[in-house]
Scaffold this motif. Structure first.
Motif, PDB file in Angstrom:
ATOM      1  N   GLU A 206       0.831  -1.200   0.000  1.00 38.93           N
ATOM      2  CA  GLU A 206       0.000   0.000   0.000  1.00 38.93           C
ATOM      3  C   GLU A 206       0.871   1.258   0.000  1.00 38.93           C
ATOM      4  OE1 GLU A 206      -3.220   0.149  -0.240  1.00 38.93           O
ATOM      5  OE2 GLU A 206      -3.688  -1.984  -0.031  1.00 38.93           O
ATOM      6  N   ASP A 207       0.312   2.330  -0.566  1.00 40.33           N
ATOM      7  CA  ASP A 207       1.064   3.576  -0.633  1.00 40.33           C
ATOM      8  C   ASP A 207       1.408   4.089   0.754  1.00 40.33           C
ATOM      9  OD1 ASP A 207       1.996   5.940  -2.320  1.00 40.33           O
ATOM     10  OD2 ASP A 207       0.633   6.939  -0.931  1.00 40.33           O
ATOM     11  N   LYS A 208       0.552   3.823   1.729  1.00 38.53           N
ATOM     12  CA  LYS A 208       0.819   4.245   3.104  1.00 38.53           C
ATOM     13  C   LYS A 208       1.094   2.998   3.939  1.00 38.53           C
ATOM     14  CE  LYS A 208      -0.684   7.553   6.611  1.00 38.53           C
ATOM     15  NZ  LYS A 208      -1.709   8.530   7.022  1.00 38.53           N
ATOM     16  N   SER A 249       6.178   7.969  -2.205  1.00 36.82           N
ATOM     17  CA  SER A 249       5.040   7.329  -1.539  1.00 36.82           C
ATOM     18  C   SER A 249       4.900   7.912  -0.133  1.00 36.82           C
ATOM     19  CB  SER A 249       5.247   5.813  -1.465  1.00 36.82           C
ATOM     20  OG  SER A 249       6.308   5.507  -0.572  1.00 36.82           O
ATOM     21  N   ARG A 251       5.089   5.945   2.450  1.00 35.90           N
ATOM     22  CA  ARG A 251       5.642   4.891   3.293  1.00 35.90           C
ATOM     23  C   ARG A 251       6.678   5.444   4.267  1.00 35.90           C
ATOM     24  NH1 ARG A 251       6.260   1.709  -2.249  1.00 35.90           N
ATOM     25  NH2 ARG A 251       4.111   0.966  -2.455  1.00 35.90           N
TER      26      ARG A 251
END
Length: 291
Positions: A206-208, A249, A251
């Protein structure tokens, strides 16, 4: 009463078979029929029935609480933590909330309670709207031997490397670029002079996503290559950064390690110095004392 077992690919055919019967084939007692009606009963619904927008309230915002005590205490008892552990949790909470901070390093001596904070960190991350939390260590050997609660951990090597291998010819005349035996490239890779390169996977996370790396002092950026195989560029820390793509991102990465412990490779090639470069913005380092 009969029952049927099916799957998502064949359930329609099973339903058709169930419905495709005559009354003569149905043999239910009155008691069984009453049970059947009760199990499959549906509330009546009128197509003309109107609903007000005020009757239903749907929230798509993440479940974010304000304040350290509420966020952690709902699942974990923060009173069980030492003062410096609670301070570390507060710093990590601020790190998770900050949009421009990508890397957090939590370091302290062995047996100081660093790893005990990981469930707290994971819980906070989900409450802060992170869609995914991955717990990583350098290898399965580290996971098995050093981490007690290791069921949720994955090896970095297994996580970021994979796919179709490439084979590259070894240059027998190439000189080693390393300055120690650990960094040297063994030029006699195999009988044919080829070495297998295991590529870096594409990241589908996931992007986060939050990555928590425990025993991070064992994570080196020194060049590593076996006799017949090389993972990515041979520098796992560089490859990990490429995989998670922090710059493009949402992340984040939390490194948890022991600055007093033996490291793999030269000290200046470990994560502590690598992440102090301007390429990675928003570095936070928090020190915990041993108890």
């Amino acid at each position: 009463m009969d029952f049927f077992i099916t799957d998502k690919n064949g359930y329609l055919e099973v339903i058709k078979d169930i419905l495709d019967v005559t009354d003569d084939e149905v043999n239910l007692s009155d008691k069984s029929f009453e049970i059947f009606k009760d199990v499959f009963k549906a509330d009546s619904f009128q197509l003309s029935e109107a609903y007000s927008e005020d009757d239903v309230e749907v929230s798509t915002a993440p479940d974010i609480e304000v304040g350290f005590e509420l966020e952690v205490a709902e699942k974990f008892d923060s009173s069980e933590l030492y003062d410096d552990q609670q301070a570390a949790i507060q710093h990590i909470q601020q790190f998770l909330q900050a949009e421009d901070e990508k890397v957090f390093i939590l370091q302290s001596a062995s047996q100081s309670g660093k790893s005990h904070l990981i469930p707290h960190i994971k819980d906070m991350a989900f409450r802060q709207g992170f869609a995914q939390v991955e717990l990583l260590a350098t290898s399965y050997k580290v996971i098995k031997n050093l981490l007690h609660d290791n069921a949720d951990f994955s090896s970095i090597y297994g996580y970021i490397y994979g796919g179709s291998s490439q084979f590259e010819a070894q240059d027998e005349g190439q000189e080693s670029t390393g300055t120690s035996e650990e960094e040297s490239t063994n030029n006699n890779s195999d009988a044919d002079g080829f070495i297998e390169i295991i590529p870096i996977k594409g990241c589908d996370d996931e992007d986060k996503t939050l990555y928590v790396i425990d025993e991070a002092h064992l994570l080196s950026n020194s060049f590593a290559q076996s006799l017949v195989k090389q993972f990515g560029t041979g520098r796992v820390l560089v490859d990990f950064l490429k995989f998670v793509n922090l710059e493009k991102s949402k992340r984040k990465v939390i490194f948890i390690g022991d600055q007093y412990h033996m490291v793999m490779g030269k000290k200046m090639k470990t994560h502590s110095t690598h992440y102090s470069t301007p390429r990675i913005l928003g570095l936070i380092t928090t020190q915990m004392s041993s108890h």
